[in-house]
Design an enzyme around this catalytic site. Structure first.
Site, PDB file in Angstrom:
ATOM      1  CG  ASP A 131      56.809 -12.659  24.198  1.00 16.81           C
ATOM      2  OD1 ASP A 131      57.554 -13.608  24.507  1.00 16.81           O
ATOM      3  OD2 ASP A 131      55.987 -12.141  24.996  1.00 16.81           O
ATOM      4  NE  ARG A 157      62.173 -12.050  22.711  1.00 18.30           N
ATOM      5  CZ  ARG A 157      61.271 -12.416  23.596  1.00 18.30           C
ATOM      6  NH1 ARG A 157      60.285 -13.212  23.222  1.00 18.30           N
ATOM      7  NH2 ARG A 157      61.318 -11.975  24.826  1.00 18.30           N
ATOM      8  CG  ASP A 195      54.597 -15.142  26.491  1.00 12.53           C
ATOM      9  OD1 ASP A 195      55.755 -15.528  26.233  1.00 12.53           O
ATOM     10  OD2 ASP A 195      54.325 -13.997  26.890  1.00 12.53           O
ATOM     11  NE  ARG A 217      59.238  -8.234  24.131  1.00 16.97           N
ATOM     12  CZ  ARG A 217      58.960  -9.120  25.091  1.00 16.97           C
ATOM     13  NH1 ARG A 217      57.984  -9.975  24.946  1.00 16.97           N
ATOM     14  NH2 ARG A 217      59.637  -9.113  26.205  1.00 16.97           N
TER      15      ARG A 217
HETATM   16  N1  PH2 Z   1      54.570  -8.114  26.470  1.00 13.02           N
HETATM   17  C1  PH2 Z   1      55.324  -7.937  27.551  1.00 13.02           C
HETATM   18  C2  PH2 Z   1      55.308  -6.704  28.342  1.00 13.02           C
HETATM   19  N2  PH2 Z   1      54.345  -5.753  27.888  1.00 13.02           N
HETATM   20  N3  PH2 Z   1      52.628  -5.030  26.476  1.00 13.02           N
HETATM   21  C3  PH2 Z   1      51.822  -5.256  25.439  1.00 13.02           C
HETATM   22  N4  PH2 Z   1      50.895  -4.331  25.107  1.00 13.02           N
HETATM   23  N5  PH2 Z   1      51.881  -6.396  24.692  1.00 13.02           N
HETATM   24  C4  PH2 Z   1      52.803  -7.370  24.991  1.00 13.02           C
HETATM   25  O1  PH2 Z   1      52.852  -8.414  24.282  1.00 13.02           O
HETATM   26  C5  PH2 Z   1      53.668  -7.175  26.093  1.00 13.02           C
HETATM   27  C6  PH2 Z   1      53.555  -5.969  26.826  1.00 13.02           C
HETATM   28  C7  PH2 Z   1      56.226  -9.002  28.032  1.00 13.02           C
HETATM   29  O2  PH2 Z   1      56.133 -10.154  27.327  1.00 13.02           O
HETATM   30 MG    MG Z   2      55.400 -12.232  27.084  1.00 14.05          MG
HETATM   31 MG    MG Z   3      57.776 -14.793  26.293  1.00 14.59          MG
END
Ligand code: PH2
Ligand code: MG
Ligand code: MG
Length: 168
Positions: A93, A81, A95, A90
């Site tokens: 990610d 990343r 979270d 990315r």
């Molecule tokens: N993550 C984001 C912003 N937008 N859209 C989708 N569909 N999936 C994501 O994981 C995502 C996003 C920011 O972390």
């Molecule tokens: Mg995110």
């Molecule tokens: Mg994040």
């Protein structure tokens, strides 16, 4: 041990491989006790980018929230990343959505994740693995949050299976 619920997403390169590799590395930080299906999801917030693959994972961990956050950033870096654009494309990610019933508000970390209740790409996978899991501030379960979303945000379950040591 507390259970952390995580949202994983990728929209660069081989998304399925990135999700699988991230989940394998999570195994060094606790026990991965549930993995949702993989979902193809329309990008939200920053919409001029490729669709994502998203999933949700439950991790039973001894790490504190801030230790876990540092571990997740390390896994993101391991998987290539590069932070070029906020909310942009990315490789991976990861979270923290919820961490037991903890509420954390520091400059580095906010738990529950502030965007989770509005995001179908988060709630649909989460409700698959933990429909009765309750948001400690909103008092609603994952399934209730999902049911109360307005229409929109396309989220489709894929046939992809994420095979790891934990669920193969
Ligand atoms: N993550 C984001 C912003 N937008 N859209 C989708 N569909 N999936 C994501 O994981 C995502 C996003 C920011 O972390
Ligand atoms: Mg995110
Ligand atoms: Mg994040």
């Amino acid at each position: 041990m507390p259970t952390a619920y995580l949202s994983l997403g990728s929209n660069m390169g081989n998304g399925q491989a990135h999700l699988r590799d991230a989940i394998a590395q999570l195994g060094s930080h606790g026990e991965v006790s549930a993995i949702s299906s993989c979902y193809e999801t329309e990008p939200v917030e920053f919409t001029e980018q490729d669709w994502f693959l998203n999933c949700a994972v439950a991790l039973e961990t001894d790490e504190s929230p801030s230790q876990l956050m540092a571990s997740l950033l390390q896994i993101e870096e391991n998987l290539g990343r590069r932070r070029v654009q906020q909310k942009g494309p990315r490789t991976i990610d990861i979270d923290i959505l919820l961490f037991g019933d903890l509420i954390v508000n520091t400059p580095e970390l906010t738990i529950p994740h502030p965007g989770m209740a509005k995001r179908r790409f988060v709630l649909q996978p989460l409700a698959e693995i933990a429909p009765d899991l309750r948001h400690p501030l909103l008092g609603k379960t994952a399934q209730e949050m999902l049911n109360s979303l307005p229409p929109g945000q396309v989220v489709r379950k894929t046939h992809a299976r994420i095979f790891t040591d934990n669920n193969s």
